[in-house]
Design a protein around this motif. Structure first.
Motif, PDB file in Angstrom:
ATOM      1  N   LYS A  62       0.860  -1.179   0.000  1.00 25.14           N
ATOM      2  CA  LYS A  62       0.000   0.000   0.000  1.00 25.14           C
ATOM      3  C   LYS A  62       0.903   1.238   0.000  1.00 25.14           C
ATOM      4  O   LYS A  62       1.675   1.447   0.926  1.00 25.14           O
ATOM      5  N   VAL A  64       0.223   4.564  -0.168  1.00 20.27           N
ATOM      6  CA  VAL A  64      -0.188   5.800   0.487  1.00 20.27           C
ATOM      7  C   VAL A  64      -1.082   5.421   1.667  1.00 20.27           C
ATOM      8  O   VAL A  64      -1.832   4.453   1.597  1.00 20.27           O
ATOM      9  N   LYS A  65      -0.949   6.167   2.756  1.00 24.66           N
ATOM     10  CA  LYS A  65      -1.729   5.807   3.944  1.00 24.66           C
ATOM     11  C   LYS A  65      -3.227   5.996   3.689  1.00 24.66           C
ATOM     12  O   LYS A  65      -3.640   6.780   2.825  1.00 24.66           O
ATOM     13  N   GLN A  66      -4.007   5.264   4.433  1.00 29.49           N
ATOM     14  CA  GLN A  66      -5.454   5.236   4.211  1.00 29.49           C
ATOM     15  C   GLN A  66      -6.081   6.608   4.432  1.00 29.49           C
ATOM     16  O   GLN A  66      -6.944   7.023   3.657  1.00 29.49           O
ATOM     17  N   LYS A  67      -5.670   7.305   5.452  1.00 31.74           N
ATOM     18  CA  LYS A  67      -6.296   8.598   5.778  1.00 31.74           C
ATOM     19  C   LYS A  67      -5.245   9.708   5.857  1.00 31.74           C
ATOM     20  O   LYS A  67      -4.084   9.445   6.126  1.00 31.74           O
ATOM     21  N   SER A  69      -4.065  11.857   3.589  1.00 35.20           N
ATOM     22  CA  SER A  69      -3.289  12.309   2.422  1.00 35.20           C
ATOM     23  C   SER A  69      -4.058  13.330   1.593  1.00 35.20           C
ATOM     24  O   SER A  69      -3.467  14.045   0.772  1.00 35.20           O
ATOM     25  N   ALA A  72      -7.250   9.897  -2.848  1.00 38.27           N
ATOM     26  CA  ALA A  72      -8.088   8.700  -2.823  1.00 38.27           C
ATOM     27  C   ALA A  72      -7.437   7.596  -1.998  1.00 38.27           C
ATOM     28  O   ALA A  72      -6.245   7.647  -1.711  1.00 38.27           O
ATOM     29  N   ARG A  73      -8.232   6.603  -1.663  1.00 37.03           N
ATOM     30  CA  ARG A  73      -7.755   5.482  -0.844  1.00 37.03           C
ATOM     31  C   ARG A  73      -7.251   4.364  -1.756  1.00 37.03           C
ATOM     32  O   ARG A  73      -8.030   3.529  -2.208  1.00 37.03           O
ATOM     33  N   HIS A  74      -5.957   4.375  -2.069  1.00 39.55           N
ATOM     34  CA  HIS A  74      -5.387   3.394  -2.978  1.00 39.55           C
ATOM     35  C   HIS A  74      -4.723   2.249  -2.230  1.00 39.55           C
ATOM     36  O   HIS A  74      -4.232   2.434  -1.118  1.00 39.55           O
ATOM     37  N   GLY A  75      -4.683   1.099  -2.897  1.00 40.77           N
ATOM     38  CA  GLY A  75      -3.976  -0.046  -2.353  1.00 40.77           C
ATOM     39  C   GLY A  75      -2.586  -0.131  -2.953  1.00 40.77           C
ATOM     40  O   GLY A  75      -1.625   0.365  -2.390  1.00 40.77           O
TER      41      GLY A  75
END
Length: 206
Positions: A62, A64-67, A69, A72-75
């Motif tokens: 992953k 980029v961190k989930q929250k 940034s 969007a929420r990328h994997g």
């Protein structure tokens, strides 16, 4: 019904009787259409394929961190929206062939033969033999018969000299009787059958 027989030199060679159940039908466009679609679909290779996200080489980390940034929420970067990512819903290797009952395929061949007979685009030859594999000789004989765009169907084996001479002529196809098919019949202006081919077709539809 009776059909006139010609020699390869264009001379008359009597006549031959053919079955009305094969050459005397009223052609149906719907059956011919179904058969042509069946043939064209069956001959498609179906080997086109792309890499989806499971096939692309790359890290599954992953990135980029989930929250926090603000994005969007990328994997991982193998997702389709990223450069070098996998293709979404791309083509896969598959068979394009469709099912068509054997009886319909046989009936379509009869209708194709009948359509050529009804349109006076059917010629019966005594034989299709050449002494020399010379394209010039064959062209002269075809001119005598008035042929420029034709499919020639011979018996179980095609005369080697005839086949070699015909290989250099555009819009002339030569096939043994076991290779006869609806698409090739319809794509050429004239259908030429030898007496050997007629005999084999009678046995086939008996």
């Amino acid at each position: 019904m009776k059909l006139a027989v010609k020699t390869l030199d264009g001379a008359d060679a009597g006549s031959v009787s053919v079955a009305d159940e094969v050459f005397g039908l009223e052609p149906r466009a719907d059956i011919l259409h179904r058969m042509v679609r069946y043939q064209l679909a069956k001959r498609r290779a179906g080997t086109h394929a792309v890499k989806n996200r499971a096939d692309v080489t790359g890290s599954t980390k992953k990135f980029v961190k989930q929250k926090g940034s603000g994005g969007a929420r990328h994997g991982n970067k193998k997702a389709p929206q990223f450069r070098s990512g996998g293709r979404a819903f791309g083509p896969v290797v598959r068979d394009h062939a469709t099912a068509l009952p054997k009886k319909v395929r046989a009936l379509a061949l009869k209708h194709a033969l009948s359509s050529k007979a009804k349109a006076s685009e059917l010629i019966v030859l005594e034989d299709a033999n050449l002494s020399d594999a010379k394209t010039k000789i064959l062209l002269a004989k075809l001119k005598e018969l008035g042929l420029s765009n034709a499919l020639v169907i011979d018996g179980a084996e095609v005369n080697e000299n005839f086949a070699r001479a015909a290989g250099n002529i555009a819009q002339l196809d030569v096939l043994p009787v076991q290779g006869i098919n609806v698409y090739d019949i319809l794509r050429r202006d004239v259908l030429v059958l030898t007496k050997a081919a007629l005999g084999a077709l009678e046995e086939r539809f008996k």
